[in-house]
Motif scaffolding. Structure first.
Motif, PDB file in Angstrom:
ATOM      1  N   VAL A   1       0.843  -1.200   0.000  1.00  0.00           N
ATOM      2  CA  VAL A   1       0.000   0.000   0.000  1.00  0.00           C
ATOM      3  C   VAL A   1       0.877   1.248   0.000  1.00  0.00           C
ATOM      4  O   VAL A   1       1.794   1.379   0.802  1.00  0.00           O
ATOM      5  N   GLU A   2       0.579   2.151  -0.942  1.00  0.00           N
ATOM      6  CA  GLU A   2       1.356   3.395  -1.036  1.00  0.00           C
ATOM      7  C   GLU A   2       0.597   4.592  -0.468  1.00  0.00           C
ATOM      8  O   GLU A   2       1.190   5.557  -0.018  1.00  0.00           O
ATOM      9  N   ILE A   3      -0.730   4.540  -0.581  1.00  0.00           N
ATOM     10  CA  ILE A   3      -1.562   5.674  -0.153  1.00  0.00           C
ATOM     11  C   ILE A   3      -2.608   5.172   0.827  1.00  0.00           C
ATOM     12  O   ILE A   3      -3.270   4.164   0.564  1.00  0.00           O
ATOM     13  N   VAL A   4      -2.745   5.854   1.953  1.00  0.00           N
ATOM     14  CA  VAL A   4      -3.792   5.501   2.915  1.00  0.00           C
ATOM     15  C   VAL A   4      -4.824   6.626   2.983  1.00  0.00           C
ATOM     16  O   VAL A   4      -4.464   7.801   3.078  1.00  0.00           O
ATOM     17  N   ILE A   5      -6.086   6.245   2.907  1.00  0.00           N
ATOM     18  CA  ILE A   5      -7.176   7.194   3.130  1.00  0.00           C
ATOM     19  C   ILE A   5      -7.709   6.955   4.527  1.00  0.00           C
ATOM     20  O   ILE A   5      -8.155   5.845   4.849  1.00  0.00           O
ATOM     21  N   LEU A   6      -7.634   7.976   5.364  1.00  0.00           N
ATOM     22  CA  LEU A   6      -8.014   7.853   6.768  1.00  0.00           C
ATOM     23  C   LEU A   6      -9.417   8.375   6.978  1.00  0.00           C
ATOM     24  O   LEU A   6      -9.663   9.575   6.915  1.00  0.00           O
ATOM     25  N   THR A   7     -10.346   7.464   7.246  1.00  0.00           N
ATOM     26  CA  THR A   7     -11.720   7.876   7.544  1.00  0.00           C
ATOM     27  C   THR A   7     -12.134   7.298   8.888  1.00  0.00           C
ATOM     28  O   THR A   7     -13.188   6.687   9.015  1.00  0.00           O
ATOM     29  N   VAL A   8     -11.267   7.499   9.862  1.00  0.00           N
ATOM     30  CA  VAL A   8     -11.531   7.016  11.226  1.00  0.00           C
ATOM     31  C   VAL A   8     -11.971   8.199  12.084  1.00  0.00           C
ATOM     32  O   VAL A   8     -11.771   9.344  11.701  1.00  0.00           O
ATOM     33  N   PRO A   9     -12.563   7.934  13.259  1.00  0.00           N
ATOM     34  CA  PRO A   9     -12.938   9.036  14.147  1.00  0.00           C
ATOM     35  C   PRO A   9     -11.709   9.835  14.581  1.00  0.00           C
ATOM     36  O   PRO A   9     -10.601   9.285  14.688  1.00  0.00           O
ATOM     37  N   ALA A  10     -11.927  11.121  14.846  1.00  0.00           N
ATOM     38  CA  ALA A  10     -10.843  12.033  15.199  1.00  0.00           C
ATOM     39  C   ALA A  10      -9.979  11.507  16.350  1.00  0.00           C
ATOM     40  O   ALA A  10      -8.755  11.644  16.327  1.00  0.00           O
ATOM     41  N   GLU A  11     -10.618  10.868  17.335  1.00  0.00           N
ATOM     42  CA  GLU A  11      -9.903  10.456  18.544  1.00  0.00           C
ATOM     43  C   GLU A  11      -8.780   9.463  18.258  1.00  0.00           C
ATOM     44  O   GLU A  11      -7.774   9.423  18.962  1.00  0.00           O
ATOM     45  N   VAL A  12      -8.970   8.623  17.240  1.00  0.00           N
ATOM     46  CA  VAL A  12      -7.963   7.594  16.983  1.00  0.00           C
ATOM     47  C   VAL A  12      -7.093   7.920  15.773  1.00  0.00           C
ATOM     48  O   VAL A  12      -6.169   7.178  15.444  1.00  0.00           O
ATOM     49  N   ALA A  13      -7.371   9.041  15.111  1.00  0.00           N
ATOM     50  CA  ALA A  13      -6.686   9.330  13.847  1.00  0.00           C
ATOM     51  C   ALA A  13      -5.171   9.372  14.009  1.00  0.00           C
ATOM     52  O   ALA A  13      -4.441   8.777  13.202  1.00  0.00           O
TER      53      ALA A  13
ATOM     54  N   LEU B   1      -4.275  10.618   2.869  1.00  0.00           N
ATOM     55  CA  LEU B   1      -5.396  11.533   2.643  1.00  0.00           C
ATOM     56  C   LEU B   1      -6.288  11.440   3.867  1.00  0.00           C
ATOM     57  O   LEU B   1      -6.952  10.428   4.083  1.00  0.00           O
ATOM     58  N   ASN B   2      -6.276  12.489   4.660  1.00  0.00           N
ATOM     59  CA  ASN B   2      -6.899  12.450   5.979  1.00  0.00           C
ATOM     60  C   ASN B   2      -8.244  13.171   6.008  1.00  0.00           C
ATOM     61  O   ASN B   2      -8.324  14.348   5.700  1.00  0.00           O
ATOM     62  N   PHE B   3      -9.289  12.451   6.390  1.00  0.00           N
ATOM     63  CA  PHE B   3     -10.613  13.065   6.533  1.00  0.00           C
ATOM     64  C   PHE B   3     -10.973  13.332   7.984  1.00  0.00           C
ATOM     65  O   PHE B   3     -12.040  13.868   8.261  1.00  0.00           O
ATOM     66  N   ALA B   4     -10.114  12.941   8.904  1.00  0.00           N
ATOM     67  CA  ALA B   4     -10.407  13.199  10.316  1.00  0.00           C
ATOM     68  C   ALA B   4     -10.092  14.653  10.632  1.00  0.00           C
ATOM     69  O   ALA B   4      -9.089  15.183  10.191  1.00  0.00           O
ATOM     70  N   PRO B   5     -10.984  15.298  11.385  1.00  0.00           N
ATOM     71  CA  PRO B   5     -10.778  16.711  11.690  1.00  0.00           C
ATOM     72  C   PRO B   5      -9.749  16.928  12.792  1.00  0.00           C
ATOM     73  O   PRO B   5     -10.068  17.382  13.879  1.00  0.00           O
ATOM     74  N   VAL B   6      -8.521  16.570  12.502  1.00  0.00           N
ATOM     75  CA  VAL B   6      -7.423  16.763  13.465  1.00  0.00           C
ATOM     76  C   VAL B   6      -6.175  17.172  12.695  1.00  0.00           C
ATOM     77  O   VAL B   6      -6.045  16.908  11.504  1.00  0.00           O
ATOM     78  N   HIS B   7      -5.261  17.822  13.413  1.00  0.00           N
ATOM     79  CA  HIS B   7      -3.960  18.111  12.840  1.00  0.00           C
ATOM     80  C   HIS B   7      -3.059  16.915  13.065  1.00  0.00           C
ATOM     81  O   HIS B   7      -2.844  16.506  14.204  1.00  0.00           O
ATOM     82  N   LEU B   8      -2.515  16.360  12.004  1.00  0.00           N
ATOM     83  CA  LEU B   8      -1.576  15.251  12.161  1.00  0.00           C
ATOM     84  C   LEU B   8      -0.173  15.816  12.208  1.00  0.00           C
ATOM     85  O   LEU B   8       0.177  16.702  11.427  1.00  0.00           O
ATOM     86  N   PRO B   9       0.627  15.318  13.142  1.00  0.00           N
ATOM     87  CA  PRO B   9       1.968  15.888  13.321  1.00  0.00           C
ATOM     88  C   PRO B   9       2.823  15.620  12.093  1.00  0.00           C
ATOM     89  O   PRO B   9       2.729  14.555  11.488  1.00  0.00           O
ATOM     90  N   PRO B  10       3.683  16.570  11.721  1.00  0.00           N
ATOM     91  CA  PRO B  10       4.530  16.361  10.540  1.00  0.00           C
ATOM     92  C   PRO B  10       5.517  15.229  10.771  1.00  0.00           C
ATOM     93  O   PRO B  10       6.057  15.077  11.867  1.00  0.00           O
ATOM     94  N   ARG B  11       5.703  14.424   9.737  1.00  0.00           N
ATOM     95  CA  ARG B  11       6.698  13.355   9.794  1.00  0.00           C
ATOM     96  C   ARG B  11       7.593  13.506   8.584  1.00  0.00           C
ATOM     97  O   ARG B  11       7.087  13.627   7.470  1.00  0.00           O
TER      98      ARG B  11
ATOM     99  N   VAL C   1       0.861  14.598   3.933  1.00  0.00           N
ATOM    100  CA  VAL C   1      -0.527  14.477   4.372  1.00  0.00           C
ATOM    101  C   VAL C   1      -1.363  15.541   3.675  1.00  0.00           C
ATOM    102  O   VAL C   1      -0.964  16.699   3.603  1.00  0.00           O
ATOM    103  N   LYS C   2      -2.497  15.139   3.144  1.00  0.00           N
ATOM    104  CA  LYS C   2      -3.489  16.091   2.657  1.00  0.00           C
ATOM    105  C   LYS C   2      -4.707  15.911   3.532  1.00  0.00           C
ATOM    106  O   LYS C   2      -5.237  14.789   3.621  1.00  0.00           O
ATOM    107  N   THR C   3      -5.152  16.964   4.175  1.00  0.00           N
ATOM    108  CA  THR C   3      -6.342  16.844   5.003  1.00  0.00           C
ATOM    109  C   THR C   3      -7.532  17.492   4.311  1.00  0.00           C
ATOM    110  O   THR C   3      -7.422  18.604   3.808  1.00  0.00           O
ATOM    111  N   VAL C   4      -8.624  16.753   4.261  1.00  0.00           N
ATOM    112  CA  VAL C   4      -9.887  17.273   3.735  1.00  0.00           C
ATOM    113  C   VAL C   4     -10.789  17.457   4.937  1.00  0.00           C
ATOM    114  O   VAL C   4     -11.186  16.484   5.572  1.00  0.00           O
TER     115      VAL C   4
END
Lengths: 216, 216
Positions: free
Chosen positions: A147-159, A175-185, A190-193
DNA sequence: AATTGTGAATTCCTTCACAGCC
DNA sequence: GGCTGTGAAGGAATTCACAATT
């Protein structure tokens, strides 16, 4: 052709140009000018020429761009000539909708796995060869399925926890759909929608007609 | 407090700040500084102060911002103190997923109608008082239900026609998921969420490791 | 001492305008 | 004549840095 770093905005516009070129190619157009392209999405024509100039000289003075040639170039630049293997994590309404989303070009993106924690969902067959998997096998499956690309559609708490797990497994684009800021790695994009942000921006517009300040 | 026009980027960040303040309020924090806020989503603290300064002087030197006060101010600025009536057009996978999306604050946004052309879908009950409607009654229903925001989840081919219809019916804000450019209309605000662009941007990143040019 | 609010400096992005080529 | 490619100009957004305030 420069070595400057290329802005995200430029890359996003390349996608827009490509979509338009696909339509032009379908309509049998042989060439297109930066001006006529620009008019389709009211943009400045110099912007289009500059965007393309980062990657090479694709046009012909006095003529414009050959539609089919530019289309191929953009596909190459955007990495769309190979198929990317995608996993969706979180088989809620949104995750399932994306699993069936027809807008992703089949040629360039292939959904190879979809995960959920809910035991009631695990095992559900979505279509040929796509079955909801348990999240405990996440890391292993990501590696096995390349897997090269992950689409994250989990609840914010576990994102963030899931994000750490998938990047730990070697995934470099999310590609992140959870309404949280993901820390830079480092090395991870990361693209957040964020749907709430979009709606709230519309709400602000409604509350502030015609550029009036909203301060008092 | 200025009369300058405020950038979309600023408005989007206000949503982010608000979400964070909601968490802080829940955690019982009384005050917060621009610095500690900034650290949460690696932003510059001056950015936050500048964003807020467009709308007033909400902070106290030497102290920071009162969490509950700033929260209220942001809700007011973003127009979230009243409830906006939302219609979804297109009851495909994505439209249905959004109809059930838990992320939209119930207080500020209420989905009052959902439409589809497919006769097989019309009449389907989604939940209390939300039934899929026929699209012929679109204009009438929008007016009767005082719809302020339309979420467009229709196929690209018909998006512009539907857009014209809803704006003709008086809708001034549209959240568009169709991969098309909608023509600008005076007094109408459109936010487009384009999933293909997001994915293709990730694809470009994969194809161009660590800032290498993709030209040749 | 700590933190805001903000001019000044900087960086980034877009548009102009035209030389060069077809 | 028409259109690209691009240096220069202009505009927008971000960051710096510090005076003002509690």
């Amino acid at each position: 052709m420069k070595t400057e770093k290329i802005s995200e905005l430029t890359i996003n516009r390349l996608s827009i140009y490509l979509r338009c070129l696909n339509e032009l190619a379908g309509a049998g157009e042989a060439t297109v000018s930066s001006r006529s392209l620009a008019e389709r999405f009211n943009l400045n024509s110099a912007q289009i020429r500059k965007d393309l100039a980062y990657f090479g000289e694709f046009g012909i003075r006095g003529v414009g761009y050959y539609v089919e040639d530019l289309r191929q170039q953009l596909m190459r630049i955007l990495g769309l000539l190979t198929t990317h293997r995608v996993a969706i994590i979180g088989a809620g309404n949104l995750g399932l909708a994306l699993a069936n989303y027809p807008g992703f070009s089949e040629k360039s993106f292939r959904i190879v796995a979809i995960f959920d924690v809910d035991p009631a969902k695990v095992g559900m067959k979505l279509r040929d060869g796509l079955t909801i998997s348990r999240t405990d096998g996440l890391r292993e499956t990501i590696e096995r399925e390349s897997v090269e690309i992950v689409i994250l559609t989990v609840p914010a708490e576990v994102a963030e926890a899931v994000f750490n797990e998938v990047t730990g497994a070697g995934v470099r684009t999310v590609l992140n759909f959870a309404p949280v800021h993901l820390p830079p790695r480092p090395g991870v994009k990361v693209k957040t929608v964020d749907l709430s942000i979009s709606l709230e921006s519309l709400s602000h517009f409604l509350a502030n007609p015609a550029g009036e300040p909203s301060g008092w």
